[in-house]
Design an enzyme around this catalytic site. Sequence first.
Site, mmCIF file in Angstrom:
data_model
loop_
_atom_site.group_PDB
_atom_site.id
_atom_site.type_symbol
_atom_site.label_atom_id
_atom_site.label_comp_id
_atom_site.label_asym_id
_atom_site.label_seq_id
_atom_site.Cartn_x
_atom_site.Cartn_y
_atom_site.Cartn_z
ATOM 1 N N ASP A 53 0.811 -1.213 0.000
ATOM 2 C CA ASP A 53 0.000 0.000 0.000
ATOM 3 C C ASP A 53 0.843 1.260 0.000
ATOM 4 O O ASP A 53 0.388 2.330 -0.371
ATOM 5 C CB ASP A 53 -0.897 0.012 1.240
ATOM 6 C CG ASP A 53 -2.312 -0.354 0.846
ATOM 7 O OD1 ASP A 53 -2.518 -0.623 -0.350
ATOM 8 O OD2 ASP A 53 -3.173 -0.360 1.734
ATOM 9 N N TRP A 200 13.384 -39.194 24.371
ATOM 10 C CA TRP A 200 13.934 -40.531 24.205
ATOM 11 C C TRP A 200 12.755 -41.525 24.184
ATOM 12 O O TRP A 200 11.829 -41.407 24.973
ATOM 13 C CB TRP A 200 14.894 -40.872 25.370
ATOM 14 C CG TRP A 200 15.333 -42.294 25.303
ATOM 15 C CD1 TRP A 200 16.259 -42.817 24.464
ATOM 16 C CD2 TRP A 200 14.815 -43.382 26.073
ATOM 17 N NE1 TRP A 200 16.361 -44.178 24.659
ATOM 18 C CE2 TRP A 200 15.489 -44.548 25.645
ATOM 19 C CE3 TRP A 200 13.840 -43.489 27.086
ATOM 20 C CZ2 TRP A 200 15.221 -45.815 26.195
ATOM 21 C CZ3 TRP A 200 13.578 -44.738 27.624
ATOM 22 C CH2 TRP A 200 14.270 -45.874 27.182
ATOM 23 N N ASP A 368 26.354 -53.274 22.306
ATOM 24 C CA ASP A 368 27.230 -52.703 23.337
ATOM 25 C C ASP A 368 27.726 -53.765 24.341
ATOM 26 O O ASP A 368 26.969 -54.654 24.727
ATOM 27 C CB ASP A 368 26.390 -51.647 24.079
ATOM 28 C CG ASP A 368 27.227 -50.739 24.932
ATOM 29 O OD1 ASP A 368 28.435 -50.958 25.037
ATOM 30 O OD2 ASP A 368 26.640 -49.783 25.490
ATOM 31 N N ARG A 444 25.084 -40.585 31.066
ATOM 32 C CA ARG A 444 25.324 -42.020 30.944
ATOM 33 C C ARG A 444 26.788 -42.329 31.306
ATOM 34 O O ARG A 444 27.449 -43.129 30.659
ATOM 35 C CB ARG A 444 25.016 -42.509 29.531
ATOM 36 C CG ARG A 444 24.479 -43.929 29.502
ATOM 37 C CD ARG A 444 24.492 -44.512 28.093
ATOM 38 N NE ARG A 444 23.761 -45.768 28.055
ATOM 39 C CZ ARG A 444 24.032 -46.749 27.231
ATOM 40 N NH1 ARG A 444 25.013 -46.656 26.368
ATOM 41 N NH2 ARG A 444 23.331 -47.854 27.244
ATOM 42 N N LYS A 477 26.721 -50.596 13.557
ATOM 43 C CA LYS A 477 25.736 -49.704 14.196
ATOM 44 C C LYS A 477 26.541 -48.630 14.927
ATOM 45 O O LYS A 477 27.230 -48.919 15.898
ATOM 46 C CB LYS A 477 24.881 -50.506 15.176
ATOM 47 C CG LYS A 477 23.837 -49.689 15.929
ATOM 48 C CD LYS A 477 22.995 -50.614 16.810
ATOM 49 C CE LYS A 477 22.014 -49.879 17.691
ATOM 50 N NZ LYS A 477 21.326 -50.803 18.621
ATOM 51 N N ASP A 479 26.624 -45.637 17.188
ATOM 52 C CA ASP A 479 25.742 -45.065 18.206
ATOM 53 C C ASP A 479 26.318 -43.753 18.741
ATOM 54 O O ASP A 479 27.507 -43.453 18.577
ATOM 55 C CB ASP A 479 25.596 -46.099 19.338
ATOM 56 C CG ASP A 479 24.313 -45.939 20.132
ATOM 57 O OD1 ASP A 479 23.631 -44.906 19.980
ATOM 58 O OD2 ASP A 479 23.997 -46.844 20.930
ATOM 59 N N MET A 480 25.499 -42.970 19.405
ATOM 60 C CA MET A 480 25.924 -41.690 20.008
ATOM 61 C C MET A 480 24.945 -41.431 21.141
ATOM 62 O O MET A 480 23.829 -41.011 20.901
ATOM 63 C CB MET A 480 25.814 -40.611 18.927
ATOM 64 C CG MET A 480 26.557 -39.336 19.183
ATOM 65 S SD MET A 480 25.589 -38.132 20.087
ATOM 66 C CE MET A 480 26.512 -36.654 19.832
ATOM 67 N N ASN A 481 25.360 -41.745 22.376
ATOM 68 C CA ASN A 481 24.392 -41.827 23.463
ATOM 69 C C ASN A 481 24.319 -40.643 24.412
ATOM 70 O O ASN A 481 23.693 -40.750 25.467
ATOM 71 C CB ASN A 481 24.642 -43.096 24.280
ATOM 72 C CG ASN A 481 24.028 -44.301 23.601
ATOM 73 O OD1 ASN A 481 22.840 -44.292 23.294
ATOM 74 N ND2 ASN A 481 24.812 -45.304 23.316
ATOM 75 N N ASP A 549 14.558 -46.282 20.429
ATOM 76 C CA ASP A 549 14.776 -47.402 21.350
ATOM 77 C C ASP A 549 13.459 -48.028 21.771
ATOM 78 O O ASP A 549 13.456 -49.045 22.462
ATOM 79 C CB ASP A 549 15.541 -46.931 22.589
ATOM 80 C CG ASP A 549 17.041 -46.995 22.361
ATOM 81 O OD1 ASP A 549 17.465 -47.613 21.374
ATOM 82 O OD2 ASP A 549 17.788 -46.421 23.176
HETATM 83 C C1 DGJ Z 1 21.331 -46.939 22.477
HETATM 84 C C2 DGJ Z 1 20.813 -47.680 21.286
HETATM 85 O O1 DGJ Z 1 19.726 -47.034 20.743
HETATM 86 C C3 DGJ Z 1 20.469 -49.102 21.707
HETATM 87 O O2 DGJ Z 1 19.887 -49.783 20.638
HETATM 88 C C4 DGJ Z 1 21.711 -49.771 22.184
HETATM 89 O O3 DGJ Z 1 22.615 -49.896 21.121
HETATM 90 C C5 DGJ Z 1 22.329 -48.979 23.322
HETATM 91 N N1 DGJ Z 1 22.493 -47.602 22.983
HETATM 92 C C6 DGJ Z 1 23.647 -49.564 23.713
HETATM 93 O O4 DGJ Z 1 24.291 -48.824 24.654
#
Ligand code: DGJ
Length: 742
Positions: A53, A200, A368, A444, A477, A479-481, A549
Amino acid sequence: MGIVFYENERIFKLDTPHSTYMFELVDKEGFMLHMYYGRRLSDYRTADLTRTDFGKAVPSNNERERCSFNDCMPFEYATHGLGDYRDDSFKVLNPEGYTATSLEYRSHIIYSGKPAIKGMPATFGKDDECTTLEIIADDPYNGLEVTLIYTVFEDVDAITRSVRVKNTGKYANIKLTKVLSTCVDFEDGDYDTIFLHGSWARERTIDRNRLGYGKHYVSSKRGESSHQEHPFIALLDKNTTEDAGEVWGFNFVYSGNFIAQAEKSQFKTVRVMMGINPEDFCWNLHTGEEFVAPEVVMVYSHEGIGAMSRTFHDLYRKHLIRSKYRNVRRPILINNWEATYFDFTTEKLIAIAKEASELGIEMLVMDDGWFGKRNFDDSSLGDWIVNENKLPGGLKYLVDEVNKLGMKFGIWMEPEMISPDSDLYRAHPDWAIHIPGRRGVQSRAQFVLDMSRPEVVDYTYNQVRSILKSANIEYLKWDMNRQITDLGSSMLDAGSQGELFHRYVLGVYELQERLVTEFPDLLLENCSGGGARFDPGILYYGPQIWTSDDADAVERLKIQQGTALIYPMSTMGAHVSDCPNHQVGRTTPFETRGYVALAGTFGYELDVTRIPKEDREMIPAQIAMYHKFNDIVREGDYYRIASFLENGLWDCWEVVTKDKTEAVLTIVEVLHQPNYKSRRIRLKGLDPEKTYRVATFDIKTADDSTENVLELKGDALMFAGINAPDGFWGDFKSKLIHIKEI
Ligand code: DGJ
């Protein structure tokens, strides 16, 4: 050609098969104003879309009100501090302490194909599959050259965007504090948003809301894309449904901190932005250096949310995932995590493998607990040495024995982590991300390795490499927890700590790039405490990701629906797991667990030597089912028919082959209702002209049932529908229906 520049009108028009994206250059100052993103237009000529406008979209005759101009114009890439008070995409801290930015168009190039982004994941396409536009603009005050990069795909309704910033030398160093990857201003309207929220074991739950005024965003500052929020936003018309209406989806090809935001302004216009989260981001750009922001994928559909999902699926299957396993059936695996947790030995694993191989399972994955002195989750990450107390004879012996059973072998590792109780930590405490002198926050019982340090990346890579070389390991596999805290790197100086989050992600990408280059035959499944790193960035390296998980068949209906909103079923790690389920204590029929896992990669996560006999006896039939239907599930078009998340009662989805000759329909009656009329299910995606045979899959015979078979035209199946078969007495019951052209 998908991108055209109309020189006289100074308009850029980007076309995918069904969408158009347009912006224009105005004024001698080189403003870049967004015009349109929506259904494909046959011509570039439109009404004056950027006019307001106040008058023409040029502020120069009205210097007095320049601020009003800046605050309402649809900028192609929003700058900071000069009167556009909506959120910006680009901000700096220059040596004089000033933060404002501005952009002036300078030139552009259009070319076939798509460049890779060095060190980062990105979609790709051949020269005849996509076209790229680079807009080169200047921020003269800061001595920066900013390149806006767009690629359109010829075969998919997707446009990607990223941004490259170069320091041209006015300042020896300038700090970039915000470089988002996309910014799209939408016309005023009543929009909804879809975000995916979670936690989670509850990842990616669909959350649709009316978009109100102000800023609405999701983000991660956890160092990964996260369980909690997802690098995705969809803007949609408030009336859009699964099958009709407009929707714009944005997904970030990145595995670290992000922000995805929609902001509704005073004029009801909406600005959508996505990119690296500016919080704790500060990147030093020295003279001559470039910073490239990761890519955003933008998908438009005028045929509802389902069509948007199918476009993402096609794009990722064809133009993002590189693995040789992308288009093939993956080996059906059995993972020992929920079977044994840390309590296993070679003997136990071989007993599982023996039973599994006899039932037709194709690969054993050791999870693991196989290394260092790890009998619980409180030690040894970083000490990637086989624990011979558990595995006498070492990895080689175990793998050879498993191979002798005719099975492949896969292994779990968590390469980015370091336990305080590890030889690695005792030798290199400074390799953990930490703030010197401050007690580190454990999660953890572990810390995160500092992947911004090249020697840490090297060391980690060599650890992974030597394990993979030590035996015939065909699957990893990764992983990264835990997520990142204590943001501090002992390698970076005080002025560079703001680079750590992004450098960490680049380090992880380098690790995975080296891995897939040296081990092209390795099947890589990424994982992060379940599905906290389920993002397009990581899909560039591995074709599948552990979805959650929580493998309870009912919880997975919601998680897999949310995940399949963006990601193809071929990417979703899905297993038949033990009951009562380890996360929710629920007991569901083995048959239902199988049908739900069929909607992903399919595998098992239980102690096959200990499950009830009748369940064990069903496994060969489930394996036959996987081989019968996985090609359809992996490569087909996914249609959502009913959502348990929405209706609280039942769930239903269908996958149809691209040539529409075959489909598989899954029905799960989660909560059985008394006294109800049979459900009418209208199929989707079939050819109305073709005639199909519709049969219920019988898990007892592992084949289509010969009872109650229908032979009907596609139009009858889609428009009139079929009745759900009988046999849903009790909760959690399910059926698989096979539809095939005759
Ligand atoms: C988290 C993964 O999602 C699980 O499937 C398993 O591998 C655990 N970590 C092991 O510490």
